[in-house]
Design a protein around this motif. Structure first.
Motif: not given
Length: 316
Positions: A122-138, A145-150
């Protein structure tokens, strides 16, 4: 061997797979058309059509690895490229060894994706980066975001299951582009499945959660800053990590600011590779990607706090 359009039709460096990835297919290509193209080389056991943002890609799985190799080898040495409805089709090995049926048990298609980001904390990939990557599709409605055992995970809500499926098909098993990651991250793979959620409940805009449909949602200041210890510069002030991607917040918005306007302003300092615009907290923001960190730093130094238009309208 190159196709008549000048694009390479094959990538020789890939590891062979009995699943082939076909690109540049005609719109709404059918399973029957794929089978017709591939069946001379062996038995087809599975297909997946209309993949990707433009729905012009597909996957075909042969029953045996040698059958897939024979098809790739044939078109690599043929003077006639593979074609469907007169369009040249580009063929390469998939990075998967089988086609997984999206409708398998516990994996029913929905409009919310569960994304596990492997190889990061957590902290390595910002929520803005996630938004940028997935916004390419719609349009992305919400992200949590959250941290789990996975590991580090994110829930990403799209308008509908179809848009979510196109993002999943294109990104599952792939990596977030290296230039969007901190330098110490060497590998970052996405594992994507469907969530049972249909509408995420986002209470605050923060570094952990965003609702892009509600600009009036309150901001959690401590959450926006995050819990990581800031890096301090020589003057004792917080030092931001350098990147070739700038996040520009546009304030005092009086005139329309478009992608073209931003491109014109930022191109004065170097080649702009990509621009993504979005609304956040009622204001307009943009991610601007340069080829290197140095160019981004020069642009930031020159533009921060300055106006786009004469008269003081629109400051960065």
């Amino acid at each position: 061997m190159s196709s008549t359009s000048g694009q390479p039709q094959f990538r020789y460096t890939q590891t062979p797979s009995k699943v082939l990835h076909l690109r540049n297919l005609p719109w709404e290509c059918t399973d029957e058309e794929l089978v017709e193209l591939c069946k001379p080389f062996g038995k087809i056991v599975n297909t997946k059509c209309n993949v990707g943002a433009n729905r012009n890609q597909a996957f075909v799985e042969f029953s045996d690895l040698n059958q897939a190799i024979s098809m790739v080898s044939y078109y690599a040495s043929s003077s006639e490229p593979a074609q469907v409805r007169g369009k040249t089709v580009y063929i390469q090995y998939s990075n998967r060894q089988e086609i997984v049926n999206n409708k398998s048990s516990g994996d029913v298609a929905g409009n919310v994706l569960l994304v596990t980001i492997e190889g990061v904390e957590a902290g390595d990939v910002s929520i803005d980066v996630i938004h940028l990557v997935f916004s390419a599709f719609g349009f992305v409605h919400k992200i949590a975001t959250f941290e789990k055992a996975a590991g580090f995970q994110a829930l990403i809500q799209f308008t509908d299951a179809e848009t979510a499926a196109s993002a999943r098909n294109a990104l599952d098993g792939r990596s977030i582009p290296r230039y969007l990651l901190p330098e110490h991250i060497t590998s970052c793979h996405l594992r994507i499945s469907y969530s049972a959620h249909t509408d995420l409940n986002i209470k605050f805009q923060s570094h952990r959660s965003r609702d892009y449909t509600n600009p009036y949602l309150p901001v959690n200041p401590s959450a926006i800053e995050g819990t990581l210890q800031p890096t301090l510069g020589p003057d004792g002030k917080k030092k931001e990590p350098e990147s070739n991607v700038l996040l520009a917040s546009i304030e005092n918005l009086q005139y329309a600011v478009t992608v073209d306007v931003i491109h014109t302003v930022f191109s004065a300092f170097g080649t702009v590779q990509k621009i993504a615009m979005f609304e956040k907290n009622g204001g307009m923001q943009a991610l601007v990607q340069y080829t290197d960190v140095t160019t981004a730093a020069v642009a930031k130094e020159a533009l921060e706090g300055h106006c786009i238009y004469d008269g003081g309208y629109c400051t960065w």
